[in-house]
Design a protein around this motif. Structure first.
Motif, PDB file in Angstrom:
ATOM      1  N   ALA A 146     -41.810 -22.703  14.206  1.00  0.00           N
ATOM      2  CA  ALA A 146     -41.961 -23.596  14.168  1.00  0.00           C
ATOM      3  C   ALA A 146     -41.019 -24.374  13.398  1.00  0.00           C
ATOM      4  O   ALA A 146     -39.626 -23.923  13.855  1.00  0.00           O
ATOM      5  N   ILE A 159     -47.011 -19.768   9.233  1.00  0.00           N
ATOM      6  CA  ILE A 159     -47.086 -20.906   9.877  1.00  0.00           C
ATOM      7  C   ILE A 159     -48.187 -21.911   9.416  1.00  0.00           C
ATOM      8  O   ILE A 159     -48.215 -23.372   8.738  1.00  0.00           O
ATOM      9  N   ASP A 160     -49.414 -20.954   9.767  1.00  0.00           N
ATOM     10  CA  ASP A 160     -50.928 -21.811   9.205  1.00  0.00           C
ATOM     11  C   ASP A 160     -50.966 -22.061   7.937  1.00  0.00           C
ATOM     12  O   ASP A 160     -51.335 -23.107   7.130  1.00  0.00           O
ATOM     13  N   ALA A 186     -48.144 -24.958   6.923  1.00  0.00           N
ATOM     14  CA  ALA A 186     -48.715 -26.263   7.024  1.00  0.00           C
ATOM     15  C   ALA A 186     -49.665 -26.737   5.955  1.00  0.00           C
ATOM     16  O   ALA A 186     -50.083 -27.225   5.646  1.00  0.00           O
ATOM     17  N   LYS A 203     -45.320 -28.154  11.607  1.00  0.00           N
ATOM     18  CA  LYS A 203     -46.179 -26.846  12.775  1.00  0.00           C
ATOM     19  C   LYS A 203     -45.973 -26.822  13.690  1.00  0.00           C
ATOM     20  O   LYS A 203     -46.940 -25.443  14.286  1.00  0.00           O
TER      21      LYS A 203
END
Length: 263
Positions: free
Chosen positions: A82, A111-112, A115, A124
């Motif tokens: 990211a 990462i998701d 976010a 992200k």
């Protein structure tokens, strides 16, 4: 090099610790972000290579100002894909498995999640990998790096400063440990660092550490396995670990570890 032998520079966000080895310098950026990220810059003969990336927009801006007068010739992206808006035009290096980890594997899942948790302050976007590398020596900007693939991504040895970079250590905080087998793998890796006598161990979520810290982590991992063998549930496991290590940070990592030991 002693882990405490550095020059500290206060930045707009976070702090830079500069280790001077003579002809080569290591800049360790303590981001002070919500997940305690560390980013490293190796500088030699007017060229610099960055290891990992910040992933919050305020850290991106801060580090871009810091490196503005440096000639950044490459970035090694291993476990932290990211932060893609940071230095988008610099060449990005990764192994194929690290690229897959960040774009569609466990790294992308993290990462998701980040976010969702942190919202607009979290970058992200993913770094675009331009150079696929493999095990062995890779020379970027006249600096040699020794690449060793891991299950998720890769670790990096920097021979000229007798240092090694890996994802996590943290001698006084919990780590993400995916069961007894994973603990044994980490122990083997850390014993390897001890046998090679590295002066500094660099990680993504802690300031530079040394071999005493590696031994402390080995002892912690062995106790983690011992606790897991005696407990019947994730909650019982977490309670016992907290009793044994009352001052450790990273309860969120302990939660993840408990879920993996007692899936």
């Amino acid at each position: 090099m002693n882990k405490n032998n550095f020059n500290a520079i206060s930045l707009e966000k976070g702090e830079m610790h500069v280790y001077d080895f003579g002809g080569i310098k290591l800049h360790a950026y303590r981001t002070d972000d919500f997940i305690n990220d560390e980013v490293f810059i190796v500088e030699k003969n007017g060229k610099s290579v960055i290891i990992e990336s910040p992933c919050f927009f305020d850290n991106n801006a801060t580090l871009e100002k810091y490196v503005a007068k440096m000639n950044v010739v490459g970035m090694l992206i291993a476990y932290h894909d990211a932060g893609g808006s940071f230095l988008p035009n610099v060449e990005k290096y990764a192994t194929q498995n690290a690229k897959e980890y960040g774009e569609q594997g466990g790294g992308k899942a993290l990462i998701d999640n980040f976010a969702n948790v942190f919202g607009k302050i979290f970058d992200k976007s993913l770094h675009k990998i331009t150079n696929i590398i493999d095990n062995g020596k890779v020379t970027i900007g006249g600096i040699d790096f020794i690449i060793t693939k891991t299950h998720e991504a890769y670790n990096i040895a920097i021979p000229e400063i007798n240092a090694v970079y890996t994802h996590m250590l943290g001698h006084d905080c919990h780590s993400i440990v995916a069961g007894a087998g994973h603990a044994d793998a980490i122990i083997a890796e850390l014993n390897g660092y001890i046998s090679k006598g590295y002066g500094l161990i660099l990680t993504s979520h802690y300031t530079p550490e040394d071999l005493k810290d590696a031994q402390t982590k080995i002892d912690y991992l062995n106790q983690l396995k011992d606790v897991a063998s005696k407990c019947k549930s994730a909650e019982e496991f977490k309670q016992e670990v907290k009793e044994r290590f009352p001052n450790y940070a990273g309860d969120n990592y302990l939660d993840m570890t408990a879920g993996m030991f007692f899936a």
